[in-house]
Scaffold this active site. Structure first.
Site, PDB file in Angstrom:
ATOM      1  N   SER A   1     -56.997 -35.745 -46.301  1.00  8.80           N
ATOM      2  CA  SER A   1     -57.335 -35.445 -47.670  1.00  8.80           C
ATOM      3  C   SER A   1     -58.817 -35.578 -48.002  1.00  8.80           C
ATOM      4  CB  SER A   1     -56.539 -36.368 -48.600  1.00  8.80           C
ATOM      5  OG  SER A   1     -56.952 -37.721 -48.436  1.00  8.80           O
TER       6      SER A   1
ATOM      7  N   LYS B   1     -65.959 -39.975 -52.082  1.00 11.47           N
ATOM      8  CA  LYS B   1     -64.705 -39.272 -52.313  1.00 11.47           C
ATOM      9  C   LYS B   1     -64.276 -39.563 -53.748  1.00 11.47           C
ATOM     10  CE  LYS B   1     -60.024 -38.856 -50.330  1.00 11.47           C
ATOM     11  NZ  LYS B   1     -59.111 -39.334 -49.260  1.00 11.47           N
TER      12      LYS B   1
ATOM     13  N   SER C   1     -56.370 -39.366 -43.178  1.00 15.46           N
ATOM     14  CA  SER C   1     -57.176 -38.611 -44.144  1.00 15.46           C
ATOM     15  C   SER C   1     -58.687 -38.732 -43.992  1.00 15.46           C
ATOM     16  CB  SER C   1     -56.810 -39.029 -45.575  1.00 15.46           C
ATOM     17  OG  SER C   1     -55.641 -38.362 -45.981  1.00 15.46           O
TER      18      SER C   1
END
Lengths: 488, 95
Positions: free
Chosen positions: A155, A80, A179
Site C-alpha cells: 500500500s 505516507k 506494504s
C-alpha cells in the site's frame, strides 16, 4: 550543480550540506520543482507542503550555521499519508478522511522533525493501507515510474514511486503484510520493515494493530539505517512499543558477510514464483555466497497457510479498529440522517471504498457468534505454527533470503477485480508480519525491464544483520542505483 | 456460494455499513470467495496449539491512571462535522 541534487542519496546529501556545497533551501526548492514536474503524472502525492518545507529548510540552514545541526538537518523526505501530521491534511487515502486535519503529530513524524528533516508532502496510498497495488486509493492509483501502465505496488505505493522517480530521497511507509517491501521491490527501491514494536505506532492510523509496523523506503540500505536510528525506540504513547536498546544501525553496515548463515526457503521456489524472477533472485543469492555467506536450505512448512491466516487476522483487527469512524467526532458524515443508525450506516457506507468495506465485513464475519472459533481462533493458532517455523529456521541460519514478490510490477487493472489473486502477491512478505520479524527488500535485477526485489528476513531485533547483508549486496551489485530513464 | 444474500445483509448491519444497491451482488460474490479461500485453515492440525495474539508474546503495558494530556477540546473538535457548546451533535436518540 543544483541540477543533480535529486540523484543523491540521503547519505550523500548530508555530506554535501556539511561541506556547504548547497543549502537545504536550494535542495528543497530543487525537489519541489521535480514534484511539480512529475508529481501529477505519477499521482504519488496527496498533499505537497511546499511552504512548510521551505520554512523547515530555512530553519535547518540556520541551525547548521549556528552549529546546532541534528542528524537529519535539512534532509528532505515525504510521509505516507497514514501518519498524522499536525495542521496538515491526513487522508489515509480515503474519502472518510478527505478533510481530516490532525490535531497532533505521529511519533515518527515528530522524531524525524526533531532531528531536522524537511517534509516535502504526504504520499498517496491504498485506502487505509488495504491493498497491494495502490488502486484502492480514493485519490486514484499511483503509477510506476518504470512503466506508467503498471502499478507501483502497495500500500505504500506513493512513497515507493516518489523515491523511485527521485522526487524525494526517502519516504516513510507502513507494512502490515508487505506494504513497504512489495512496493519497494516493484519500483527498484529499498524498503525496510522493522521488528514489531521497534518503531512507535502512535499517530499512525491503525489497520491491524498486531501486524502494523512503520518503516522507510529509501535508495539504499545505508539511508534506511540512518532513518531507522532516528525513528526507533520506546514510546510510552504506544502501548505495544517495546523497550529495547537502539543500536547504531549505521555502524552495523560495515562488517562483511563472511560466515553469515543465509537460509533459502525450499517452498519459496515452488510454483507461484515467476521463472524469470526466480532466476534473478537465485543469481543474487550467488552474489551473497561469493561475499562469504554460507547458503543452506530451510523449511517453512506452513508458508501456504500464511495468506489465509493473514486474511482472517488482519480483517478481524481492521473491523475493530475502523469502528471508530462513525460520522460523529471526525471524518465523513452523511447528509440528512434519519436517525443515529442511518447516520452510522450511511456515513460508513459512503466514506469507505469497496476493498475497505470488504475487509471490515470479512472481519465482522470471522468474529461473529458461531464463527469465532472456526476462523479467528483457528487463525491465531496457525499464526503460532507459522511463527514457530521461523524460530526453528533461525536456530540454523542468521538471515532468510528469497524473492519479495512473485512477479515484477503488474499492469494497473489486471488484478483489482480478483481479491484472491491480489492477496497472493504478499505470500513471501506476510510471514514476517505474522511472526513480528524485521524484513528488507533491496533491488536485485530486472525482468522485462521491470525491477525485482531480494527479500531478507531476520530474527526479532535482527535489523543490524539484514541491513548489513543488504548493504554488502548493494556494494557488489549496484542494482539500487538504477533509475528509470525519464527521471535521471 | 458460501454466503447468501441474507447473511451478507446481516454482516453489513453488524458492521454498520449501508451498501448501495449496485454494490450488493458483487459483495456477496467476492466475500464468498474470500471465505472459501480462508476455509483452507480448517485443514491445519492445531490441537493443543496456543492462539497467538501478539507476535512477541508481550503483554499489554499499563500506565498509572493520571491526567497527562492538556485539554485541547476546541482544537480537536475542529474536525467534528457538528458540535454545539463543546458537545457532538447527533440525530435525536430519545423521543
Amino acid at each position: 550543480m543544483s541540477q543533480d541534487l535529486h540523484t543523491q542519496t540521503l547519505t550523500q546529501l548530508s555530506a554535501g550540506l556539511d561541506r556547504g556545497d548547497f543549502s537545504s533551501v536550494e535542495l528543497t526548492e530543487a525537489l519541489l520543482g521535480r514534484i511539480e514536474t512529475h508529481g501529477q503524472s505519477l499521482n504519488a502525492f496527496v498533499t505537497v507542503t511546499a511552504e512548510q518545507a521551505l520554512a523547515a529548510a530555512k530553519r535547518a540552514d540556520e541551525a547548521r550555521a549556528a552549529g546546532n545541526a541534528g542528524v537529519l538537518s535539512g534532509l528532505p523526505l515525504a510521509h505516507k499519508d497514514i501518519f498524522c501530521t499536525r495542521d496538515i491534511l491526513t487522508t489515509c487515502g480515503s474519502r472518510m478522511l478527505e478533510d481530516f486535519i490532525s490535531p497532533y503529530d505521529a511519533t515518527v513524524v515528530r522524531r524525524l522533525a526533531d532531528a531536522g528533516a524537511v517534509v516535502l508532502g504526504k504520499t498517496n496510498m491504498d485506502e487505509f493501507a488495504m491493498g497491494s497495488s495502490n488502486e484502492t486509493s480514493y485519490f486514484g492509483p499511483v503509477r510506476n515510474p518504470w512503466d506508467l501502465q503498471c502499478s507501483p505496488g502497495g500500500s505504500s505505493g506513493g512513497s515507493a514511486a516518489a523515491v523511485a522517480a527521485r522526487l524525494t530521497p526517502a519516504a516513510t511507509g507502513t507494512d502490515t503484510g508487505g506494504s513497504i517491501r512489495q512496493p519497494a521491490a516493484l519500483t527498484g527501491t529499498v524498503g525496510l520493515k522493522p521488528t514489531y514494536g521497534r518503531v512507535s505506532r502512535y499517530g499512525m492510523i491503525a489497520f491491524a494493530s498486531s501486524l502494523d509496523q512503520a518503516g522507510v523506503i529509501t535508495r539504499s540500505s545505508a539511508d534506511a539505517a540512518l532513518l531507522l536510528g532516528v525513528m526507533a525506540g520506546f514510546d510510552e504513547r504506544d502501548s505495544t512499543s517495546i523497550e529495547h536498546p537502539v543500536p547504531d544501525y549505521c555502524a552495523s553496515l560495515s562488517g562483511s558477510l563472511k560466515g553469515l548463515r543465509v537460509g533459502i526457503v525450499r517452498q519459496h521456489f515452488d510454483e507461484g514464483l515467476d521463472d524469470k524472477c526466480a532466476a534473478v533472485v537465485k543469481e543474487s543469492l550467488q552474489v551473497l555466497e561469493s561475499q562469504g555467506a554460507i547458503l543452506s536450505e530451510v523449511d517453512l512448512p506452513n508458508l501456504d497457510l500464511s495468506v489465509p491466516t493473514y486474511y482472517v487476522v488482519a480483517p478481524a483487527e481492521c473491523s475493530s479498529n475502523l469502528s471508530r469512524f462513525d460520522g460523529v467526532r471526525f471524518g465523513h458524515r452523511a447528509a440528512d440522517p434519519e436517525d443515529l443508525l442511518d447516520l452510522y450506516c450511511r456515513s460508513r457506507g459512503e466514506g469507505f471504498g469497496e476493498e475497505v468495506k470488504r475487509r471490515i465485513m470479512t472481519g465482522t464475519y470471522v468474529l461473529s457468534a458461531g464463527y469465532y472459533d472456526a476462523y479467528y481462533l483457528k487463525a491465531q493458532q496457525v499464526r503460532h505454527l507459522i511463527a514457530d517455523d521461523f524460530h526453528k529456521a533461525f536456530a540454523e541460519v542468521d538471515v532468510i533470503a528469497g524473492p519479495t514478490s512473485p512477479t515484477p510490477a503488474f499492469r494497473l487493472g489486471d488484478k483489482i477485480d480478483d481479491p484472491i489473486t491480489m492477496y497472493l502477491n504478499d505470500i513471501y512478505t506476510i510471514g514476517a508480519n505474522l511472526a513480528g520479524l524485521p524484513g528488507i527488500s533491496t533491488p536485485c535485477g530486472f525482468v522485462d525491464d521491470l525491477p525485482v526485489g531480494l527479500h531478507l528476513v531476520g530474527p526479532h531485533w535482527g535489523e543490524e544483520t539484514i541491513l548489513r547483508c543488504a548493504h554488502n549486496y548493494e556494494q557488489a551489485s549496484a542494482w539500487h542505483e538504477a533509475c528509470p530513464e525519464e527521471y535521471r | 456460494m458460501s454466503l447468501d444474500k441474507d447473511q451478507v445483509q446481516h454482516i453489513a448491519m453488524l458492521a454498520r455499513l449501508k451498501l448501495a444497491d449496485g454494490e450488493f451482488a458483487q459483495t456477496v460474490e467476492k466475500l464468498s470467495r474470500i471465505v472459501d479461500f480462508v476455509d483452507q485453515l480448517g485443514q491445519a492440525k492445531t490441537d493443543g496449539v496456543v492462539p497467538m495474539a501478539h507476535p512477541l508474546h508481550a503483554t499489554q503495558r499499563l500506565r498509572p491512571d493520571q491526567v497527562v494530556e492538556v485539554d485541547d477540546r476546541d482544537h480537536i473538535q475542529q474536525n467534528a462535522p457538528l458540535t454545539e457548546n463543546g458537545l457532538y451533535l447527533v440525530p435525536k436518540v430519545i423521543e
